[in-house]
Scaffold this active site. Structure first.
Site, PDB file in Angstrom:
ATOM      1  N   ASN A 110      36.469  33.486  22.206  1.00 20.57           N
ATOM      2  CA  ASN A 110      35.410  34.411  21.794  1.00 20.57           C
ATOM      3  C   ASN A 110      34.091  33.859  22.303  1.00 20.57           C
ATOM      4  O   ASN A 110      33.971  32.665  22.566  1.00 20.57           O
ATOM      5  CB  ASN A 110      35.364  34.523  20.261  1.00 20.57           C
ATOM      6  CG  ASN A 110      34.291  35.494  19.788  1.00 20.57           C
ATOM      7  OD1 ASN A 110      34.134  36.584  20.356  1.00 20.57           O
ATOM      8  ND2 ASN A 110      33.527  35.102  18.778  1.00 20.57           N
ATOM      9  N   HIS A 112      29.917  33.825  21.307  1.00 19.73           N
ATOM     10  CA  HIS A 112      28.942  34.138  20.259  1.00 19.73           C
ATOM     11  C   HIS A 112      27.561  33.709  20.748  1.00 19.73           C
ATOM     12  O   HIS A 112      27.423  32.617  21.304  1.00 19.73           O
ATOM     13  CB  HIS A 112      29.313  33.397  18.960  1.00 19.73           C
ATOM     14  CG  HIS A 112      28.389  33.721  17.827  1.00 19.73           C
ATOM     15  ND1 HIS A 112      28.452  34.912  17.139  1.00 19.73           N
ATOM     16  CD2 HIS A 112      27.359  33.032  17.291  1.00 19.73           C
ATOM     17  CE1 HIS A 112      27.504  34.937  16.210  1.00 19.73           C
ATOM     18  NE2 HIS A 112      26.819  33.798  16.281  1.00 19.73           N
TER      19      HIS A 112
HETATM   20  C1  GRF Z   1      27.414  39.423  23.138  1.00 14.62           C
HETATM   21  O1  GRF Z   1      26.142  38.996  22.774  1.00 14.62           O
HETATM   22  C2  GRF Z   1      28.469  38.506  22.606  1.00 14.62           C
HETATM   23  O2  GRF Z   1      28.043  37.175  22.555  1.00 14.62           O
HETATM   24  C3  GRF Z   1      28.685  39.039  21.215  1.00 14.62           C
HETATM   25  O3  GRF Z   1      28.601  40.431  21.348  1.00 14.62           O
HETATM   26  C4  GRF Z   1      27.787  40.750  22.462  1.00 14.62           C
HETATM   27  C5  GRF Z   1      28.602  41.612  23.362  1.00 14.62           C
HETATM   28  O4  GRF Z   1      27.847  42.073  24.447  1.00 14.62           O
HETATM   29  N1  GRF Z   1      29.944  38.561  20.675  1.00 14.62           N
HETATM   30  P1  GRF Z   1      28.583  42.697  25.691  1.00 14.62           P
HETATM   31  O5  GRF Z   1      29.405  43.873  25.192  1.00 14.62           O
HETATM   32  O6  GRF Z   1      29.420  41.648  26.313  1.00 14.62           O
HETATM   33  O7  GRF Z   1      27.469  43.159  26.593  1.00 14.62           O
END
Ligand code: GRF
Length: 216
Positions: A110, A112
């Site tokens: 994942n 974050h």
């Molecule tokens: C990102 O900031 C990621 O870190 C978080 O959700 C957001 C998703 O953005 N888990 P994207 O869909 O990849 O543009």
């Protein structure tokens, strides 16, 4: 070279997904993005994936109501049907049962947008701004049953500016996300990541010595 077959799970715009797809275009990238799955039928990222020629699937959680296990069974079938070996969560807004997480132990990443273990959960950029930290960033980690926790594979940091808003900060952190996710997936797909006592150790990765100091 056999490339590890990866599924990316999204719920939204899919910019991290796009970064992974772009990285995997390189002939020497060790993983192949074989499938993009969304729980949201009109997620913008799905269209982006299709345009990139990647197979997509929708597994809508709504018909399953509160039955998370049934939703996960449907998801697992899509993964099995496509011979998926690794999962990358990229803005996937569903929580998994411990059973699903255990099944994918060491094979599900994942991302974050904070330097975990700081600021897990919602609004990490707002949390970082309120805390007044001078460095923030992003973390790629293995998924464990606890949300936004699990062995850390890669992190990238940036300075927080005095006049940052959650929006401006998230923009600079996102650029970092797009660099560290492909890097972390490559390390994992190459079998260079070992989880030892809850920490990731690497075979042959370089750790830079230069500090990032803010302010200057
Ligand atoms: C990102 O900031 C990621 O870190 C978080 O959700 C957001 C998703 O953005 N888990 P994207 O869909 O990849 O543009």
């Amino acid at each position: 070279m056999t490339r590890t077959r990866v599924a990316i799970l999204i719920s939204g715009r899919g910019s991290n997904m796009a970064a992974l797809i772009a990285a995997a275009r390189a002939a020497d990238y060790p993983a192949e993005i074989a499938l993009v799955v969304s729980n949201v039928a009109d997620a913008a990222g799905l269209q982006r994936a299709r345009e990139a020629g990647i197979k997509t699937a929708v597994v809508d959680h709504k018909p399953f109501g509160k039955d998370r296990a049934a939703f996960e069974a449907a998801l697992q079938s899509a993964l099995d049907a496509n011979g998926i070996a690794l999962i990358c969560l990229a803005g996937f807004m569903r929580l998994f049962t411990a059973a699903f997480v255990t099944r994918w132990h060491g094979r599900m990443l994942n991302i974050h947008p904070s330097l975990l273990q700081s600021f897990p959960g919602l609004d990490p950029h707002g949390q970082a701004l309120r805390a007044g930290v001078k460095l923030s960033g992003a973390t790629v980690h293995f998924v464990i049953p606890e949300t936004d926790a699990g062995p850390i594979v890669a992190q990238g940091a940036i300075a927080v500016h005095d006049d940052d808003t959650a929006e401006t900060l998230s923009g600079r952190v996102l650029a970092v996300e797009h660099r560290i996710y492909p890097l972390a997936l490559a390390l994992l797909a190459q079998g260079r990541v070992r989880i030892v006592g809850g920490r990731c150790l690497f075979d042959g990765a370089t750790m830079p010595d230069a500090p990032l100091i803010a302010p200057q």
